[in-house]
Design a protein around this motif. Structure first.
Motif, mmCIF file in Angstrom:
data_model
loop_
_atom_site.group_PDB
_atom_site.id
_atom_site.type_symbol
_atom_site.label_atom_id
_atom_site.label_comp_id
_atom_site.label_asym_id
_atom_site.label_seq_id
_atom_site.Cartn_x
_atom_site.Cartn_y
_atom_site.Cartn_z
ATOM 1 N N GLU A 173 -2.402 -10.210 7.531
ATOM 2 C CA GLU A 173 -2.024 -9.110 8.416
ATOM 3 C C GLU A 173 -2.695 -7.838 7.913
ATOM 4 O OE1 GLU A 173 2.076 -7.773 10.747
ATOM 5 O OE2 GLU A 173 2.147 -9.060 8.973
ATOM 6 N N ALA A 174 -3.431 -7.158 8.792
ATOM 7 C CA ALA A 174 -4.205 -5.983 8.403
ATOM 8 C C ALA A 174 -3.547 -4.715 8.926
ATOM 9 C CB ALA A 174 -5.630 -6.083 8.946
ATOM 10 N N PRO A 175 -3.599 -3.621 8.157
ATOM 11 C CA PRO A 175 -3.072 -2.348 8.653
ATOM 12 C C PRO A 175 -3.958 -1.801 9.762
ATOM 13 C CG PRO A 175 -4.191 -2.029 6.561
ATOM 14 C CD PRO A 175 -4.167 -3.500 6.804
ATOM 15 N N ALA A 176 -3.381 -0.993 10.624
ATOM 16 C CA ALA A 176 -4.159 -0.411 11.734
ATOM 17 C C ALA A 176 -5.196 0.577 11.217
ATOM 18 C CB ALA A 176 -3.213 0.272 12.725
ATOM 19 N N THR A 177 -4.855 1.317 10.181
ATOM 20 C CA THR A 177 -5.786 2.287 9.605
ATOM 21 C C THR A 177 -5.706 2.230 8.083
ATOM 22 O OG1 THR A 177 -4.094 4.023 9.709
ATOM 23 C CG2 THR A 177 -5.636 3.884 11.554
ATOM 24 N N TRP A 178 -6.828 2.465 7.436
ATOM 25 C CA TRP A 178 -6.931 2.553 5.988
ATOM 26 C C TRP A 178 -6.388 1.285 5.315
ATOM 27 C CZ3 TRP A 178 -5.445 8.387 4.880
ATOM 28 C CH2 TRP A 178 -6.348 9.203 5.561
ATOM 29 N N GLY A 179 -5.922 1.409 4.081
ATOM 30 C CA GLY A 179 -5.420 0.236 3.370
ATOM 31 C C GLY A 179 -6.520 -0.765 3.034
ATOM 32 N N ASN B 282 -5.828 3.750 -0.394
ATOM 33 C CA ASN B 282 -4.532 4.234 0.081
ATOM 34 C C ASN B 282 -4.329 3.876 1.553
ATOM 35 O OD1 ASN B 282 -6.536 6.144 0.936
ATOM 36 N ND2 ASN B 282 -4.868 7.540 1.448
ATOM 37 N N GLY B 283 -3.097 3.967 1.982
ATOM 38 C CA GLY B 283 -2.751 3.675 3.374
ATOM 39 C C GLY B 283 -1.381 4.217 3.682
ATOM 40 N N TYR B 284 -0.747 3.616 4.664
ATOM 41 C CA TYR B 284 0.580 4.054 5.082
ATOM 42 C C TYR B 284 1.581 2.936 4.810
ATOM 43 C CZ TYR B 284 -2.046 7.685 7.500
ATOM 44 O OH TYR B 284 -2.896 8.729 7.792
ATOM 45 N N ALA B 285 2.656 3.273 4.107
ATOM 46 C CA ALA B 285 3.619 2.262 3.689
ATOM 47 C C ALA B 285 4.298 1.579 4.872
ATOM 48 C CB ALA B 285 4.670 2.902 2.779
ATOM 49 N N ASP B 286 4.364 2.257 6.028
ATOM 50 C CA ASP B 286 5.055 1.662 7.176
ATOM 51 C C ASP B 286 4.138 0.764 8.002
ATOM 52 O OD1 ASP B 286 3.458 3.680 8.114
ATOM 53 O OD2 ASP B 286 4.929 4.485 9.533
ATOM 54 N N GLN B 287 2.870 0.627 7.589
ATOM 55 C CA GLN B 287 1.966 -0.276 8.302
ATOM 56 C C GLN B 287 1.924 -1.621 7.580
ATOM 57 O OE1 GLN B 287 -1.924 1.093 9.288
ATOM 58 N NE2 GLN B 287 -1.225 3.020 10.163
ATOM 59 N N ILE C 22 0.841 -1.191 0.000
ATOM 60 C CA ILE C 22 0.000 0.000 0.000
ATOM 61 C C ILE C 22 0.878 1.243 0.000
ATOM 62 C CG2 ILE C 22 -2.020 -1.039 1.078
ATOM 63 C CD1 ILE C 22 -1.068 0.054 3.749
ATOM 64 N N ASP C 23 0.357 2.316 -0.537
ATOM 65 C CA ASP C 23 1.025 3.605 -0.484
ATOM 66 C C ASP C 23 -0.055 4.668 -0.371
ATOM 67 O OD1 ASP C 23 0.004 3.713 -3.067
ATOM 68 O OD2 ASP C 23 1.888 3.088 -3.965
ATOM 69 N N ASN C 24 0.246 5.895 -0.703
ATOM 70 C CA ASN C 24 -0.712 6.976 -0.519
ATOM 71 C C ASN C 24 -1.523 7.263 -1.780
ATOM 72 O OD1 ASN C 24 -1.965 8.988 1.114
ATOM 73 N ND2 ASN C 24 -0.805 10.554 0.027
ATOM 74 N N SER C 25 -1.644 6.287 -2.665
ATOM 75 C CA SER C 25 -2.453 6.462 -3.865
ATOM 76 C C SER C 25 -3.617 5.484 -3.844
ATOM 77 C CB SER C 25 -1.612 6.238 -5.124
ATOM 78 O OG SER C 25 -1.180 4.892 -5.196
ATOM 79 N N VAL C 26 -4.667 5.824 -4.576
ATOM 80 C CA VAL C 26 -5.811 4.941 -4.752
ATOM 81 C C VAL C 26 -5.705 4.316 -6.136
ATOM 82 C CG1 VAL C 26 -8.319 4.815 -4.935
ATOM 83 C CG2 VAL C 26 -7.277 6.238 -3.167
ATOM 84 N N PHE D 243 -13.431 10.539 -1.580
ATOM 85 C CA PHE D 243 -12.842 10.344 -0.255
ATOM 86 C C PHE D 243 -12.053 11.595 0.151
ATOM 87 C CE2 PHE D 243 -13.073 6.233 -2.437
ATOM 88 C CZ PHE D 243 -13.863 5.510 -1.550
ATOM 89 N N PRO D 244 -12.738 12.716 0.390
ATOM 90 C CA PRO D 244 -12.031 13.968 0.665
ATOM 91 C C PRO D 244 -11.183 13.917 1.927
ATOM 92 C CG PRO D 244 -14.375 14.186 1.157
ATOM 93 C CD PRO D 244 -14.204 12.892 0.430
ATOM 94 N N GLU D 245 -11.554 13.049 2.876
ATOM 95 C CA GLU D 245 -10.769 12.949 4.112
ATOM 96 C C GLU D 245 -9.412 12.295 3.869
ATOM 97 O OE1 GLU D 245 -12.416 9.165 3.230
ATOM 98 O OE2 GLU D 245 -13.381 11.139 3.339
ATOM 99 N N ARG D 246 -9.202 11.694 2.696
ATOM 100 C CA ARG D 246 -7.923 11.042 2.388
ATOM 101 C C ARG D 246 -6.915 11.994 1.757
ATOM 102 N NH1 ARG D 246 -8.412 5.314 2.563
ATOM 103 N NH2 ARG D 246 -10.280 4.878 3.757
ATOM 104 N N LYS D 247 -7.341 13.154 1.349
ATOM 105 C CA LYS D 247 -6.430 14.077 0.659
ATOM 106 C C LYS D 247 -5.384 14.638 1.626
ATOM 107 C CE LYS D 247 -9.680 16.771 -0.969
ATOM 108 N NZ LYS D 247 -10.385 17.825 -1.731
ATOM 109 N N PRO D 248 -4.194 14.999 1.112
ATOM 110 C CA PRO D 248 -3.779 14.902 -0.294
ATOM 111 C C PRO D 248 -3.326 13.493 -0.662
ATOM 112 C CG PRO D 248 -2.019 15.867 0.989
ATOM 113 C CD PRO D 248 -3.167 15.655 1.940
ATOM 114 N N LEU D 249 -3.781 13.019 -1.797
ATOM 115 C CA LEU D 249 -3.399 11.718 -2.316
ATOM 116 C C LEU D 249 -2.272 11.862 -3.335
ATOM 117 C CD1 LEU D 249 -6.955 10.246 -3.007
ATOM 118 C CD2 LEU D 249 -5.383 9.485 -1.216
ATOM 119 N N ASP D 250 -1.531 10.800 -3.521
ATOM 120 C CA ASP D 250 -0.580 10.718 -4.620
ATOM 121 C C ASP D 250 -1.279 10.084 -5.819
ATOM 122 O OD1 ASP D 250 1.400 11.700 -2.935
ATOM 123 O OD2 ASP D 250 2.023 9.693 -2.309
#
Length: 355
Positions: free
Chosen positions: A151-157, A327-332, A124-128, A256-263
């Motif tokens: 294994e699931a991410p803690a948030t998003w993804g 999108n999500g966080y690459a470190d999760q 996962i990364d910060n793009s949809v 998904f406006p709460e996800r901005k800014p997206l890559d």
């Protein structure tokens, strides 16, 4: 068979929060919801998928990805088949081949294979990701997708899913009519001149290709119908394969406006890709990009989200539903595995137009 136009006015679309999009009952099934006799599970699962388009198995005792595969193949007698590895090449080899083909195209999703059919989906990364049916550039592709979360991410993804018949009904009447006789074909141009190994892989994979005057390779995919009539229930389902990165980015940001800014998704931005859209008789459709953009927007507007929990198995009808990575966080951590099952031909599901 007559074609009826169904249209839900865009003015009727209301703002939907992310929480409202998260999939819950009746799509989530636990051990208490299935028949006691395991021999009935396969028919039970496919009947539920026929009714809903997708379902989620939750709280079943699946330990890891290999157990997930044994559960499908041995316990449920699911006939697995992978559109990207039709020759059933061993996992390490097909992973190596995927890395080479990703280099030919200029980008990839970094999926890897544990064996010839069981694949771990990309990071996962910060793009949809663009909504798509799996293997949507091919005529022969899998009817069902089985995705397992180890294994699931803690948030998003999450994984996004959209019922393509609902998408179709929300399109303008003009677009619905245009899609009924629309055929599409994708052509990829290599980002570099290919060496002997890269050319050999195209030959072994039976990918149609030819050498361009600039010595880059042109790869030609199948010519396939955009709209399929579902073989079980007759529902009309546009077979989206959304590569237009700017359009996906704009639609995802709006939905998904709460996800901005997206890559922006890297693959859609780096691929050298031509999309041909014609009528069945070969006449080009001039407003093809407007049709694709309307389809992308409608898919996101009708989206639902699988918020993964460890052990979840999501089963998707690959004719009726599009899916994509949110999108999500690459470190999760996020470990999602996929198996595909039961090949079909898109050309067997064409819409018969009235005389």
């Amino acid at each position: 068979m007559d074609i009826t136009v169904e249209y839900a006015s865009r003015n009727s679309v209301v703002e939907t929060s992310v929480q409202e999009r998260v999939i819950g009952a009746p799509y989530i099934l636990t051990p208490n919801d299935v028949p006691i006799d395991r021999a009935q599970w396969k028919d039970f699962i496919y009947n539920k998928v026929r009714d809903f388009g997708f379902i989620i198995f939750r709280d079943f005792d699946i330990n890891d990805a290999h157990h997930f595969q044994r559960f499908l193949q041995n316990d449920l007698s699911i006939k697995t088949w992978n559109v990207f590895n039709k020759m059933k090449v061993a996992g390490p080899i097909i992973t190596f081949v995927r890395r080479i083909t990703d280099g030919i195209l200029g980008a990839g999703d970094n999926r890897s294979y544990l064996n010839s059919e069981l694949q771990q989906l990309g990071r996962i990364d910060n793009s949809v990701q663009g909504p798509h049916v799996e293997g949507g550039v091919y005529n022969k592709r899998a009817r069902y997708l089985f995705m397992y979360c180890e294994e699931a991410p803690a948030t998003w993804g999450e994984t996004g899913i959209a019922d393509l018949n609902s998408v179709y009904k929300s399109l303008s009447p003009e677009t619905q009519v245009a899609l009924q006789d629309a055929w599409q074909q994708f052509e990829f141009t290599s980002v570099k001149r290919l060496n002997w190994l890269e050319r050999a892989i195209l030959v072994a994979g039976r990918i149609k290709h030819y050498l361009r005057p600039d010595e880059h390779m042109q790869m030609v995919m199948d010519r396939i119908p955009v709209l399929c009539r579902h073989p079980d229930n007759g529902l009309l389902c546009p077979q989206i394969w959304a590569y237009r990165g700017d359009s996906v980015y704009a639609a995802a940001s709006k939905t998904f406006p709460e996800r901005k800014p997206l890559d922006k998704e890297c693959m859609a931005s780096t691929w050298r890709l031509e999309w041909k859209l014609t009528q069945h008789n070969g006449n080009p459709i001039s407003n093809k990009f407007a049709l694709m953009d309307e389809l992308i927007n409608a898919t996101f507007e009708n989206s639902r989200l699988v918020r993964w929990q460890p052990g979840d198995i999501t089963i998707v009808d690959n004719i009726r539903c599009a899916h994509w990575r949110m999108n999500g966080y690459a470190d999760q951590p996020r470990k999602i595995y996929q198996l595909q099952a039961e090949p079909f031909l898109a050309t067997d599901c064409i819409v018969e137009l009235p005389n």
